[in-house]
Design an enzyme around this catalytic site. Structure first.
Site, PDB file in Angstrom:
ATOM      1  N   TYR A   1      -9.110   1.387  -8.845  1.00  0.00           N
ATOM      2  CA  TYR A   1      -8.591   2.007  -7.480  1.00  0.00           C
ATOM      3  C   TYR A   1      -9.963   2.731  -6.603  1.00  0.00           C
ATOM      4  O   TYR A   1     -10.122   2.281  -5.518  1.00  0.00           O
ATOM      5  CB  TYR A   1      -7.590   2.832  -7.548  1.00  0.00           C
ATOM      6  CG  TYR A   1      -7.088   3.342  -6.179  1.00  0.00           C
ATOM      7  CD1 TYR A   1      -6.466   2.442  -5.252  1.00  0.00           C
ATOM      8  CD2 TYR A   1      -7.213   4.603  -5.946  1.00  0.00           C
ATOM      9  CE1 TYR A   1      -6.094   3.113  -3.940  1.00  0.00           C
ATOM     10  CE2 TYR A   1      -6.885   5.118  -4.762  1.00  0.00           C
ATOM     11  CZ  TYR A   1      -6.479   4.412  -3.793  1.00  0.00           C
ATOM     12  OH  TYR A   1      -6.089   4.942  -2.457  1.00  0.00           O
TER      13      TYR A   1
ATOM     14  N   SER B   1     -10.440   6.036   1.159  1.00  0.00           N
ATOM     15  CA  SER B   1      -9.671   7.325   0.427  1.00  0.00           C
ATOM     16  C   SER B   1     -10.687   8.419   0.147  1.00  0.00           C
ATOM     17  O   SER B   1     -12.168   7.923  -0.016  1.00  0.00           O
ATOM     18  CB  SER B   1      -9.031   6.796  -0.708  1.00  0.00           C
ATOM     19  OG  SER B   1      -8.834   8.072  -1.693  1.00  0.00           O
TER      20      SER B   1
HETATM   21  N1  LIG Z   1      -0.922   8.026  -0.040  1.00  0.00           N
HETATM   22  C1  LIG Z   1      -2.166   8.444  -0.447  1.00  0.00           C
HETATM   23  O1  LIG Z   1      -2.037   9.447  -1.330  1.00  0.00           O
HETATM   24  C2  LIG Z   1      -3.271   7.730   0.011  1.00  0.00           C
HETATM   25  C3  LIG Z   1      -4.546   8.511  -0.246  1.00  0.00           C
HETATM   26  C4  LIG Z   1      -5.848   7.648  -0.120  1.00  0.00           C
HETATM   27  C5  LIG Z   1      -5.788   6.295   0.523  1.00  0.00           C
HETATM   28  N2  LIG Z   1      -4.496   5.752   0.739  1.00  0.00           N
HETATM   29  C6  LIG Z   1      -4.443   4.429   1.070  1.00  0.00           C
HETATM   30  O2  LIG Z   1      -3.679   4.174   2.317  1.00  0.00           O
HETATM   31  C7  LIG Z   1      -3.282   3.177   2.506  1.00  0.00           C
HETATM   32  C8  LIG Z   1      -1.849   3.010   2.788  1.00  0.00           C
HETATM   33  O3  LIG Z   1      -0.819   3.441   1.528  1.00  0.00           O
HETATM   34  P1  LIG Z   1       0.147   4.563   1.898  1.00  0.00           P
HETATM   35  O4  LIG Z   1      -0.197   5.793   1.471  1.00  0.00           O
HETATM   36  O5  LIG Z   1       0.693   4.283   2.959  1.00  0.00           O
HETATM   37  O6  LIG Z   1       1.182   3.905   0.689  1.00  0.00           O
HETATM   38  P2  LIG Z   1       2.606   2.884   0.760  1.00  0.00           P
HETATM   39  O7  LIG Z   1       3.537   3.861   1.393  1.00  0.00           O
HETATM   40  O8  LIG Z   1       2.754   2.405  -0.483  1.00  0.00           O
HETATM   41  O9  LIG Z   1       2.214   1.591   1.735  1.00  0.00           O
HETATM   42  C9  LIG Z   1       1.280   0.614   1.201  1.00  0.00           C
HETATM   43  C10 LIG Z   1       1.357  -0.553   2.305  1.00  0.00           C
HETATM   44  O10 LIG Z   1       0.597  -1.644   1.759  1.00  0.00           O
HETATM   45  C11 LIG Z   1       1.519  -2.626   1.628  1.00  0.00           C
HETATM   46  N3  LIG Z   1       1.112  -3.466   0.794  1.00  0.00           N
HETATM   47  C12 LIG Z   1       0.869  -3.197  -0.906  1.00  0.00           C
HETATM   48  N4  LIG Z   1       0.682  -4.338  -1.581  1.00  0.00           N
HETATM   49  C13 LIG Z   1       0.526  -5.260  -0.569  1.00  0.00           C
HETATM   50  C14 LIG Z   1       0.610  -6.623  -0.885  1.00  0.00           C
HETATM   51  N5  LIG Z   1       0.438  -7.372  -2.113  1.00  0.00           N
HETATM   52  N6  LIG Z   1       0.535  -7.668   0.203  1.00  0.00           N
HETATM   53  C15 LIG Z   1       0.774  -7.088   1.512  1.00  0.00           C
HETATM   54  N7  LIG Z   1       0.791  -5.751   1.625  1.00  0.00           N
HETATM   55  C16 LIG Z   1       0.881  -5.016   0.569  1.00  0.00           C
HETATM   56  C17 LIG Z   1       2.862  -2.176   1.396  1.00  0.00           C
HETATM   57  O11 LIG Z   1       3.691  -3.259   1.905  1.00  0.00           O
HETATM   58  P3  LIG Z   1       4.669  -3.966   1.135  1.00  0.00           P
HETATM   59  O12 LIG Z   1       5.104  -3.311  -0.271  1.00  0.00           O
HETATM   60  O13 LIG Z   1       5.929  -4.474   2.035  1.00  0.00           O
HETATM   61  O14 LIG Z   1       3.824  -5.287   0.877  1.00  0.00           O
HETATM   62  C18 LIG Z   1       2.858  -0.944   2.269  1.00  0.00           C
HETATM   63  O15 LIG Z   1       3.391  -1.219   3.673  1.00  0.00           O
HETATM   64  C19 LIG Z   1      -3.626   2.261   1.137  1.00  0.00           C
HETATM   65  O16 LIG Z   1      -4.915   1.666   1.492  1.00  0.00           O
HETATM   66  C20 LIG Z   1      -4.104   3.444   0.081  1.00  0.00           C
HETATM   67  O17 LIG Z   1      -4.896   2.836  -0.715  1.00  0.00           O
HETATM   68  C21 LIG Z   1      -3.375   6.552   0.472  1.00  0.00           C
END
Ligand SMILES: NC(=O)c1ccc[n+]([C@@H]2O[C@H](COP(=O)([O-])OP(=O)(O)OC[C@H]3O[C@@H](n4cnc5c(N)ncnc54)[C@H](OP(=O)(O)O)[C@@H]3O)[C@@H](O)[C@H]2O)c1
Length: 259
Positions: free
Chosen positions: A153, A140
């Site tokens: 985080y 991130s």
């Molecule tokens: N969106 C942003 O602004 C942003 C910015 C920078 C980095 N990121 C990073 O991008 C990555 C993906 O996040 P996203 O933005 O796509 O958010 P998201 O839509 O909430 O997706 C998160 C994914 O992680 C899985 N996950 C969460 N907790 C889990 C657990 N305990 N066991 C297994 N799987 C788990 C969720 O699946 P289930 O709920 O089905 O388990 C979901 O598929 C993350 O690493 C996040 O830190 C996001």
């Protein structure tokens, strides 16, 4: 034979977009997350390739090993590992639940590290067979500075960036490349999960399609670090030049609610 990619957190957001991109580029998939129903829906969408669903809660100690063992039992070898699963929590460190923050460390750091360790032999084997082999880790822009009000985080994502860059160097010459994607705010379920829907971070976002595409293309080009979006690149660069205390103050302000 098609190469296989393992994608964590494929049930929504960036992971869901990565799954579609890898599938469109001829990969079979192993997809994992907790929500089996969403994984099944994704599998139904991607009916032109082989998709194996292995539901796991990566916050549970031992889950990564079970995931690896499951793949081994099914004789599945991978040539791409996408460590994408992760979540954040918004609030002061001592006001957030310790258990939830420990779960975050387990998913964002421990599972990512363990999966890399378990699957690296498979990736090296694929590379030796002439297949394109690599790891795409999702960090991130939070990795570039301390983040008060999301302290654990931000620290977890600094780990992901540091670990991934070190692995990229260690694996130089092995034909297994390591790419780190550092997205800024992206329109996924992230902010809802983090209880940060009202934070200033959400004032400028990118679509998950654009962010995943930048990550995938960077991965294919074997780039080491990708920061998608001009605003994000400028803020990542700025964080290198201002004192850490100033960067922390700016991050705290961004993690606070819009007034
Ligand atoms: N969106 C942003 O602004 C942003 C910015 C920078 C980095 N990121 C990073 O991008 C990555 C993906 O996040 P996203 O933005 O796509 O958010 P998201 O839509 O909430 O997706 C998160 C994914 O992680 C899985 N996950 C969460 N907790 C889990 C657990 N305990 N066991 C297994 N799987 C788990 C969720 O699946 P289930 O709920 O089905 O388990 C979901 O598929 C993350 O690493 C996040 O830190 C996001």
């Amino acid at each position: 034979m098609n190469p296989t990619a393992l994608i964590t957190g494929a049930s929504s957001g960036l992971g869901y977009e990565f799954a579609k991109l890898y599938a469109a580029n001829g990969y079979n998939l192993i997809i994992t997350a907790r929500n089996e129903e969403k994984l099944q829906k994704l599998k139904d969408e991607l009916n032109h390739i082989e998709v194996t669903i292995i539901p796991k809660d990566l916050s549970q100690p031992g889950a990564s090993k079970e995931l690896y063992q499951h793949a081994l039992d099914k004789d599945l070898t991978i040539s791409a590992l996408v460590n994408n699963a992760g979540f954040g929590l918004n609030g002061y460190f001592d006001e957030l639940s310790l258990q939830e923050q420990q779960d975050m460390l387990q998913v964002n750091i421990t599972a990512l590290t363990e999966l890399t360790h378990y699957f690296l032999p498979s990736l090296k084997k694929a590379a030796n067979q002439g297949l394109p082999a690599g790891i795409l880790n999702v960090a991130s822009t939070a990795a570039f500075q301390p983040g008060p009000k999301m302290a654990v985080y931000y620290a977890s994502k600094s780990y992901v960036l540091s670990f991934s860059e070190a692995m990229a160097e260690e694996l130089k010459g092995s034909n297994v490349h390591v790419t780190t994607l550092c997205p800024g705010a992206t329109e996924t379920n992230f902010f809802k999960t983090a209880k940060a829907e009202n934070s200033k971070l959400t004032s400028s976002t990118m679509s998950p399609q654009m962010v995943a595409k930048a990550g995938f293309e960077g991965y294919m080009k074997k780039q080491r670090v990708i920061v998608p979006g001009r605003v994000n690149r400028v803020s990542a660069l700025a964080a290198k030049f201002v004192p850490r205390s100033v960067a922390a103050r700016i991050a705290q302000n961004m993690n606070s609610a819009n007034s």
